[in-house]
Design a protein around this motif. Sequence first.
Motif, PDB file in Angstrom:
ATOM      1  N   TYR A   1       1.062  -0.914   0.112  1.00  0.00           N
ATOM      2  CA  TYR A   1      -0.036  -0.315  -0.165  1.00  0.00           C
ATOM      3  C   TYR A   1       1.026   1.332   0.158  1.00  0.00           C
ATOM      4  O   TYR A   1       0.111   2.180  -0.209  1.00  0.00           O
ATOM      5  CB  TYR A   1      -0.784   0.344   0.845  1.00  0.00           C
TER       6      TYR A   1
ATOM      7  N   ILE B   1      -0.051   5.167  -1.218  1.00  0.00           N
ATOM      8  CA  ILE B   1      -0.087   6.318  -0.416  1.00  0.00           C
ATOM      9  C   ILE B   1       0.775   7.110  -1.054  1.00  0.00           C
ATOM     10  O   ILE B   1       1.425   8.773  -1.202  1.00  0.00           O
ATOM     11  CB  ILE B   1       0.472   5.747   0.894  1.00  0.00           C
TER      12      ILE B   1
ATOM     13  N   ARG C   1      -4.878   7.945   2.804  1.00  0.00           N
ATOM     14  CA  ARG C   1      -5.044   5.939   3.396  1.00  0.00           C
ATOM     15  C   ARG C   1      -6.467   5.868   3.715  1.00  0.00           C
ATOM     16  O   ARG C   1      -7.217   5.023   3.293  1.00  0.00           O
ATOM     17  CB  ARG C   1      -4.472   6.874   4.988  1.00  0.00           C
TER      18      ARG C   1
ATOM     19  N   LYS D   1      -5.142   4.434   9.199  1.00  0.00           N
ATOM     20  CA  LYS D   1      -4.541   5.897   9.848  1.00  0.00           C
ATOM     21  C   LYS D   1      -3.346   6.113  11.202  1.00  0.00           C
ATOM     22  O   LYS D   1      -2.893   7.471  10.299  1.00  0.00           O
ATOM     23  CB  LYS D   1      -5.658   6.942   9.605  1.00  0.00           C
TER      24      LYS D   1
END
Length: 250
Positions: free
Chosen positions: A93, A97, A103, A246
């Motif tokens: 991920y 990002i 996020r 987060k």
Amino acid sequence: MLHTIQADFYRLFRSKGFWISEVLLLLNIISGVFLGAAGNIGVQRSSQETLNTDTWTGFKSLVNYSNNISTTLLFTLIIIAIVVGVDLNQRLYKNSITCGVSRTSYFFAKASVIIAISFSQLLLSYALAFILGTIAHGLGTAPHNFAAYFTIAVLIQLLCSLAWVSIATFALYITHSIVAIFVTFILGTVVLGLPPVLFPKIELFKYISLNFNFSLASDATTAQNSALAALGFIVIFTLFGLIIFKKQDL
């Protein structure tokens, strides 16, 4: 966000694990149609729910398989492990990002994929059960108010499936371990499934077990409370999953 969703489905359909899980799901349904017993996971509230020794005609397959939907959920979790688990386990991920995707957007893109997978797996299972049952034993006779009760059962089972997925992915976001998905699901079915068996007179336990089938759809109170309990699990564990994701370091 849209590109993330498209990439997930592209990768999923090119995954051998996805096709193997679908074949195993098909074999499980075939065993139910032809042998009268499909696989099931978790604690059952009564033996009557698991003893489907009658012929699985088309309509009867839909009714009977509603008692074995936990197996479909297991295969759904396998697919989610491929789509979400691999990304978190290998921290893929970070690529999205660091390229400007927030996020929150990434999280809800994955959530959209999870909802689509859960819904499609549920419909696929019932479609296969109905088609195979009809081919093998004929269409059969639809129970009274079948369309209404079956629609209610499918909708609430979808909510229950999403509730289980929310719980399992919450564990995934905490640990980044694919194994955590299945451990959480298996332990969760025991933890939430035992109270209704041990304390059958306490109504609340029947709803939080996240175990719904066709036979319960005719009871409006049970259907409503089961749906509300599932929605509660979805909201709580989705929110916790987002908060944890987060706050985690890349």
